[in-house]
Design an enzyme around this catalytic site. Structure first.
Site: not given
Length: 198
Positions: A10, A156
């Site tokens: 993400d 992430h």
């Protein structure tokens, strides 16, 4: 029946995108990147590199707002503007959507239904479970030990603070391979799941 797992990333793209792409290329696997439209606009070459490497690109909104109190018009604008940015860097594959912060409530699901768009969440998220100070070794072990066939792993790795995640990625990939899992994109995982339904 295949033991499939999808790795997803993400946010971004950023200057740290290349490190992720290098690791993925060395392992010869494809992942799904849920990108932010504003970041694509700021870092088009990094976004183009993701597409050129054959990875799937998803929509993670234009500027990563909490989309729970937005009007339908504002929600649609967030999605459509980011779609346009994704297409502008040459990506022509399917564009899945992942809501910022995983928050969706009423308006966002309604808009997505109107647009015929699936909302993709996740089932394994080591950074949230372990906290911001987790080591690369702990992150890798968390994913490898808990993963099951059909999981979507959320990582992430796009910011300076995500160094441990970037460092964990080789061990995540090798550990999952050692357990017999095949790493695919989210769309490939979803397609296989549909095929498995009698």
């Amino acid at each position: 029946q295949r033991p499939l797992i999808a790795l997803s990333f993400d946010d971004g793209p950023t200057q740290f995108t290349d490190a992720l792409l290098t690791t993925l290329a060395e392992a010869d696997i494809r992942a799904t990147f849920f990108l932010v439209g504003e970041a694509i606009q700021a870092n088009p070459e990094a976004a183009e590199a993701i597409a050129a490497a054959g990875h799937e690109i998803g929509n993670h909104s234009w500027d990563h707002p909490r989309m729970v109190l937005m009007s339908p018009t504002a929600v649609r604008a967030q999605i459509e503007r980011t779609d346009a940015a994704i297409r502008a860097i040459g990506y022509d594959g399917p564009i899945l959507f992942r809501p910022p912060f995983g928050k969706k409530l009423v308006v966002l699901p309604w808009v997505l239904r109107q647009m015929g768009r699936p909302s993709v969440m996740w089932s394994v998220e080591p950074e949230t479970d372990l906290g911001p100070d987790a080591s690369a070794e702990a992150i890798a072990a968390h994913v490898v030990e808990r993963a099951e066939a059909g999981d979507i792993v959320l990582l992430h790795g796009m910011f300076r603070a995500n160094a441990a995640t970037r460092d964990a990625l080789p061990a995540i990939i090798s550990g999952l391979h050692d357990r017999g899992f095949e790493l695919v994109t989210v769309s490939q995982l979803l397609a296989a799941a549909e095929e498995a339904v009698p």
